[in-house]
Scaffold this active site. Structure first.
Site, mmCIF file in Angstrom:
data_model
loop_
_atom_site.group_PDB
_atom_site.id
_atom_site.type_symbol
_atom_site.label_atom_id
_atom_site.label_comp_id
_atom_site.label_asym_id
_atom_site.label_seq_id
_atom_site.Cartn_x
_atom_site.Cartn_y
_atom_site.Cartn_z
ATOM 1 N N ASN A 1 -7.240 -1.996 14.449
ATOM 2 C CA ASN A 1 -8.653 -2.268 14.128
ATOM 3 C C ASN A 1 -8.794 -3.496 13.220
ATOM 4 O O ASN A 1 -9.845 -3.737 12.658
ATOM 5 C CB ASN A 1 -9.312 -1.037 13.485
ATOM 6 C CG ASN A 1 -8.663 -0.669 12.150
ATOM 7 O OD1 ASN A 1 -7.762 -1.354 11.678
ATOM 8 N ND2 ASN A 1 -9.129 0.410 11.555
ATOM 9 N N ASP B 1 0.831 -1.210 0.000
ATOM 10 C CA ASP B 1 0.000 0.000 0.000
ATOM 11 C C ASP B 1 0.862 1.255 0.000
ATOM 12 O O ASP B 1 2.068 1.207 0.200
ATOM 13 C CB ASP B 1 -0.956 -0.005 1.206
ATOM 14 C CG ASP B 1 -0.244 -0.324 2.519
ATOM 15 O OD1 ASP B 1 0.995 -0.316 2.541
ATOM 16 O OD2 ASP B 1 -0.918 -0.584 3.516
ATOM 17 N N HIS C 1 -7.078 -4.063 10.396
ATOM 18 C CA HIS C 1 -6.885 -3.876 8.957
ATOM 19 C C HIS C 1 -5.619 -4.580 8.465
ATOM 20 O O HIS C 1 -4.670 -4.792 9.207
ATOM 21 C CB HIS C 1 -6.926 -2.399 8.549
ATOM 22 C CG HIS C 1 -5.726 -1.577 8.902
ATOM 23 N ND1 HIS C 1 -5.829 -0.309 9.408
ATOM 24 C CD2 HIS C 1 -4.402 -1.823 8.808
ATOM 25 C CE1 HIS C 1 -4.619 0.189 9.595
ATOM 26 N NE2 HIS C 1 -3.730 -0.709 9.246
ATOM 27 N N GLU D 1 -9.593 -1.304 5.396
ATOM 28 C CA GLU D 1 -10.193 -0.941 6.676
ATOM 29 C C GLU D 1 -11.482 -1.720 6.921
ATOM 30 O O GLU D 1 -12.117 -2.185 5.965
ATOM 31 C CB GLU D 1 -10.536 0.565 6.649
ATOM 32 C CG GLU D 1 -9.341 1.476 6.446
ATOM 33 C CD GLU D 1 -8.538 1.710 7.716
ATOM 34 O OE1 GLU D 1 -8.450 0.797 8.558
ATOM 35 O OE2 GLU D 1 -7.987 2.805 7.864
#
Ligand code: GLP
Length: 378
Positions: free
Chosen positions: A246, A177, A248, A253
């Site tokens: 979280n 990414d 991801h 996400e």
């Protein structure tokens, strides 16, 4: 003459046996004849032995082997799928005995080890795979990640390269990414991060190191198409991943629509991720870009082997939810349960909730990580 009671029982059982045999064999026979036709762009380059590949590369949730027949229109026909066994491709060297613990949770391989030794262990797996392919004259592609989690792995790779334990002539890398909206030379871009921590030291050229551009997007984002093409041309043999607090992976996400089929694309970052990454931007969350480009779960799951790294207490909830919980879009890393060759490498702090919920602790582990596994006083 009336049939005797015994004879009617006998014919009843005969019919019952016939029905059972038919019911069990029919689906098998039908399945064996079933053919799937899959247009797979670039599969030619992915296939060394063009007739037998794991279907999971194309359909991670269909863990079968298939024989492929190539048609003139560049589509492939698969038939006679056979079950594929989960592979144990990783090894723990003797010197880590009692210092790295391999266990299984929900059919996933988990290794509990401290960060330094974990970094050396994962780097060694990567080097072994690279050398093993190099010995067969085959090129290797690693999928790489950023963040603090992979740093110990990169340090060990750099050290081993300096000690000439491997060569990089036939290695290429593709990063997961990149932020959108940073100048090319921005020190916070993942491109610079990779150059600083690994790429320059491994002497990889621009043709060997691939990552999204950090420039702002345009209409039909050619950047996504460019990387998508590279992914097809260079199937990844190994994918390194970190995990967000979280849950991801990459920048995928939590989101109600995320699935194992979600492609590589532009995403909006959540506030919690921007906050978690703010320390790299001088602690100022407003300076963290709002969007990024990321490999989607679909492409992540196409890698042959995946290692997920997690260090520290902050990851414990995400780890437990991803490994033990149901597969759901709100926990992106839970999608990794669909891949057969994932190894989770984490320290005891990241494993805390996992062990509490899964509850399998060996005496050796309890001895090695006393604070984590101490039994409550009565
Ligand atoms: C970023 C990256 C992820 C990475 C995550 C965790 O959001 N895009 O690829 O896994 O951070 O970072 P860290 O390893 O620093 O905890």
């Amino acid at each position: 003459m009336m049939p005797s009671r015994f004879q009617s029982y006998k014919s009843f059982f005969k019919q019952l046996t016939l029905a059972v045999v038919l019911l069990t064999t029919l689906p098998i026979l039908m399945g064996a004849k079933k053919e799937y036709t899959v247009p797979v762009e670039g599969l030619d380059s992915a296939l060394r032995k063009p007739h037998r590949i794991p279907i999971k590369r194309m359909f991670p949730d269909k863990p079968k082997f298939a024989t492929l027949k190539k048609s003139p229109d560049r589509t492939y026909t698969m038939d006679r799928p056979k079950p594929l066994k989960r592979q144990t491709w990783w090894t723990i060297p003797k010197e880590l005995k009692n210092k790295a613990f391999a266990c299984q949770f929900n059919k996933q391989h988990v290794i509990v080890v401290d960060k330094e030794k974990g970094g050396a262990l994962v780097a060694q797996w990567m080097i072994d795979q690279l050398n093993e392919r190099e010995a067969r004259n085959l090129p290797t592609t690693f999928g790489l990640a950023t963040g603090s989690s992979p740093i110990p792995v990169y340090e060990n790779l750099v050290k081993a390269f300096r000690e000439q334990k491997f060569k990089t002539d036939n290695l290429s890398t593709i990063n997961l990414d990149e932020y959108i909206g940073l100048e090319p030379g921005d020190s916070n871009s993942y491109k610079q991060f990779m150059r600083q921590h690994l790429i320059a030291d491994l002497e990889l050229t621009d043709d060997q190191f691939h990552i999204f551009d950090s420039q702002a997007q345009s209409e039909n984002d050619p950047e996504i198409q460019r990387l998508q093409k590279l992914l097809t041309q260079n199937p990844r043999h190994f994918q390194l991943l970190g995990i967000g607090e979280n849950g991801h992976i990459g920048f995928n996400e939590p989101d109600d629509t995320l699935s194992a089929e979600t492609p590589t694309r532009i995403v909006k970052l959540t506030e919690s991720t921007r906050k978690a990454n703010a320390p790299y931007f001088g602690g100022d969350t407003t300076k963290v870009p709002t969007h990024a480009r990321t490999l989607g779960p679909k492409d992540i799951l196409h890698a042959e082997r995946i290692v997920v790294l997690a260090w520290g207490e902050k990851k414990k909830a995400a780890i437990a939810n991803s490994i033990l919980g149901p597969i759901k879009p709100q926990v992106p890393a839970s999608l990794l349960q669909k891949h057969l060759n994932v190894v989770w490498v984490m320290d005891a702090e990241a494993a805390a909730t996992l062990f509490k919920q899964g509850g399998r602790v060996t005496r050796e582990m309890a001895r090695q990580f006393p604070t984590l596994f101490q039994t409550p006083e009565k």
